[in-house]
Write a protein that holds these residues in place. Sequence first.
Motif, PDB file in Angstrom:
ATOM      1  N   ASN A 131       3.842  -0.075  -6.805  1.00  0.00           N
ATOM      2  CA  ASN A 131       2.974  -1.004  -6.086  1.00  0.00           C
ATOM      3  C   ASN A 131       3.766  -1.914  -5.148  1.00  0.00           C
ATOM      4  O   ASN A 131       4.619  -2.690  -5.580  1.00  0.00           O
ATOM      5  CB  ASN A 131       2.181  -1.854  -7.084  1.00  0.00           C
ATOM      6  CG  ASN A 131       0.995  -2.541  -6.432  1.00  0.00           C
ATOM      7  OD1 ASN A 131       0.854  -2.568  -5.222  1.00  0.00           O
ATOM      8  ND2 ASN A 131       0.122  -3.092  -7.258  1.00  0.00           N
ATOM      9  N   SER A 132       3.440  -1.848  -3.867  1.00  0.00           N
ATOM     10  CA  SER A 132       4.067  -2.709  -2.870  1.00  0.00           C
ATOM     11  C   SER A 132       3.301  -4.008  -2.680  1.00  0.00           C
ATOM     12  O   SER A 132       3.753  -4.903  -1.958  1.00  0.00           O
ATOM     13  CB  SER A 132       4.131  -1.973  -1.527  1.00  0.00           C
ATOM     14  OG  SER A 132       2.813  -1.764  -1.022  1.00  0.00           O
ATOM     15  N   ARG A 133       2.102  -4.110  -3.305  1.00  0.00           N
ATOM     16  CA  ARG A 133       1.193  -5.269  -3.173  1.00  0.00           C
ATOM     17  C   ARG A 133       0.616  -5.389  -1.759  1.00  0.00           C
ATOM     18  O   ARG A 133      -0.041  -6.369  -1.453  1.00  0.00           O
ATOM     19  CB  ARG A 133       1.873  -6.600  -3.548  1.00  0.00           C
ATOM     20  CG  ARG A 133       2.604  -6.584  -4.877  1.00  0.00           C
ATOM     21  CD  ARG A 133       1.676  -6.524  -6.050  1.00  0.00           C
ATOM     22  NE  ARG A 133       2.417  -6.441  -7.307  1.00  0.00           N
ATOM     23  CZ  ARG A 133       1.884  -6.134  -8.482  1.00  0.00           C
ATOM     24  NH1 ARG A 133       0.588  -5.899  -8.558  1.00  0.00           N
ATOM     25  NH2 ARG A 133       2.620  -6.064  -9.559  1.00  0.00           N
ATOM     26  N   ASP A 134       0.838  -4.400  -0.926  1.00  0.00           N
ATOM     27  CA  ASP A 134       0.221  -4.383   0.400  1.00  0.00           C
ATOM     28  C   ASP A 134      -1.018  -3.497   0.300  1.00  0.00           C
ATOM     29  O   ASP A 134      -0.904  -2.278   0.124  1.00  0.00           O
ATOM     30  CB  ASP A 134       1.198  -3.830   1.438  1.00  0.00           C
ATOM     31  CG  ASP A 134       0.578  -3.759   2.829  1.00  0.00           C
ATOM     32  OD1 ASP A 134      -0.066  -2.732   3.132  1.00  0.00           O
ATOM     33  OD2 ASP A 134       0.699  -4.737   3.580  1.00  0.00           O
ATOM     34  N   TYR A 135      -2.199  -4.112   0.436  1.00  0.00           N
ATOM     35  CA  TYR A 135      -3.434  -3.383   0.135  1.00  0.00           C
ATOM     36  C   TYR A 135      -3.626  -2.163   1.035  1.00  0.00           C
ATOM     37  O   TYR A 135      -3.928  -1.065   0.557  1.00  0.00           O
ATOM     38  CB  TYR A 135      -4.650  -4.308   0.251  1.00  0.00           C
ATOM     39  CG  TYR A 135      -5.933  -3.576  -0.066  1.00  0.00           C
ATOM     40  CD1 TYR A 135      -6.314  -3.335  -1.388  1.00  0.00           C
ATOM     41  CD2 TYR A 135      -6.742  -3.074   0.953  1.00  0.00           C
ATOM     42  CE1 TYR A 135      -7.462  -2.639  -1.692  1.00  0.00           C
ATOM     43  CE2 TYR A 135      -7.899  -2.367   0.656  1.00  0.00           C
ATOM     44  CZ  TYR A 135      -8.256  -2.157  -0.660  1.00  0.00           C
ATOM     45  OH  TYR A 135      -9.392  -1.442  -0.960  1.00  0.00           O
ATOM     46  N   ASP A 136      -3.454  -2.317   2.333  1.00  0.00           N
ATOM     47  CA  ASP A 136      -3.717  -1.208   3.251  1.00  0.00           C
ATOM     48  C   ASP A 136      -2.796  -0.027   2.972  1.00  0.00           C
ATOM     49  O   ASP A 136      -3.233   1.128   2.898  1.00  0.00           O
ATOM     50  CB  ASP A 136      -3.547  -1.671   4.706  1.00  0.00           C
ATOM     51  CG  ASP A 136      -4.656  -2.621   5.135  1.00  0.00           C
ATOM     52  OD1 ASP A 136      -5.725  -2.604   4.497  1.00  0.00           O
ATOM     53  OD2 ASP A 136      -4.441  -3.391   6.095  1.00  0.00           O
ATOM     54  N   THR A 137      -1.511  -0.322   2.803  1.00  0.00           N
ATOM     55  CA  THR A 137      -0.543   0.751   2.539  1.00  0.00           C
ATOM     56  C   THR A 137      -0.835   1.423   1.206  1.00  0.00           C
ATOM     57  O   THR A 137      -0.856   2.656   1.100  1.00  0.00           O
ATOM     58  CB  THR A 137       0.890   0.189   2.533  1.00  0.00           C
ATOM     59  OG1 THR A 137       1.159  -0.408   3.801  1.00  0.00           O
ATOM     60  CG2 THR A 137       1.902   1.293   2.259  1.00  0.00           C
TER      61      THR A 137
END
Length: 511
Positions: free
Chosen positions: A488-494
């Motif tokens: 999880n990068s915590r970037d929603y779109d990605t």
Amino acid sequence: MTLFEAERVEKVFPGVRALDGVNLSLEPGSVHALLGENGAGKSTLIKVITGLYRPDGGRLLLDGQQVSFGSPHESASAGIGVVHQERNLIPGFTVGENILLQQLPTSRGLVDRTAIRSEAARWLAELDLELDPDLPVTELSVAQAQLVEIAKALSIESRVLLLDEPTASITPSEAERLFRVVGKLKDQGCAVLFVSHKLEEVFEICDTVTVLRDGASVLEGGPLSDLTRDEVVDLMVGRVHEALVLPPRTVDTTAEPLLELSGLSTATGHDGVDLAVRPGEIVGLYGLVGAGRSELAKALLGLDRITAGEVRVRGAAVRIRNVRDALKNHKIGYVSENRKEEGVFLEQSVGRNIAVTVWDRLRAGIGRLPVLRYVPKRAEADLVSDYVEHLGIRIASPAQLAGTLSGGNQQKVSLAKWLAAQTEILIIDEPTVGIDVRTKDAFHTLIWDLAANGLAILLITSDLPEMITLADRVVVMRDHRVRGEVVNSRDYDTMSQRVIRLIHAEPAPAA
């Protein structure tokens, strides 16, 4: 002309005024949102409208004429269809029989099963749902059962359709199917009441809104286009809701997993599943309806047969026989997605529900006779009080029946019993289904804190924003197999793009 009205409706339960002069107006050809926190009175109002409860004051009007329903059958006969938040399918019946239950087709005095299959298939097709009408509903997942409930409501061709959290257990793609059907009903002049805690859905499909707070109307039939999301939340909770900010939390990726699956296959159809959860880690399981996520969790608890592979707990291979064995010998807890049937004992008190997992620990003895062991009331009361306070469970007293609580409070009770048992591995299945925005944030904070304190958490949710908010890694399943894993990068779109690509087996773009 208004199609349906509720005027100054009141409903009182012992110690609780659930509805206090609520007004509601539904117009033909419109979708009306009914919003409020858990316990605000939304489901109670729907049960009054459909004849499950008798109002203690006020009146109901259909086409301007006062009506009184003594049962759901009477309201359905008057053209009022409903999809309740809790399941109302009959376990011994098939999908088709449940869908057409209000008006089973007959031939020469006998049930016409050919007609049942044909008619049921028609309504399943409206939802693009590929299910055999002859399939017993006991074989459905929770999400599939929800969609059958919706098909059942559509089958009576209601003039007024009440949808109480209809998308709580289904994925965004399945919700889109439902919204297309709602749009068609709206065009045909149906009045639709839509209850949801997913405000993005409300703003997508609703025209007007009524907001309840503590059993009273704080907004009645306001145009939704005049409101922002923050203004709606403010009306619901009484203050501007602050965005959730979670503190930093790290996971020791070199630690030995508390729970590990290796090449696991089950009688349900899982094949070669590999998965590991370390102390202090939240691992998410994501996938479409039928992916096999909940079924995998149940196999880990001995509720389905493991046919190949290995389950390891704290590095040792184990064979878990049942839920009691999982809890007592391996400290594994399971917060079920189906709180009504598996999460809480509805006809038992809140106190008993919370303490049931630790009665063995609390028991005291009289003299030297083991048969005279009992659970001291004071010890149980102290334990229950601690968890009621810690989780913010809203109750009149610990003696209150769990079945009278709102959905969010029932879910907190379900979680409390596993925390009381001091579990070290916690499987949480759809933790915030049917839960309002403020309670959802409280659950997210609680789950995050549990991981920060060292619990290993396997999180199953169909809510992708929730998954991206909480999970450290997302394991994507389709057709009972693991299709990939995303850190999880915590970037929603990605994250959403990467997860959806795995679900649909799309090739990764060229670098």
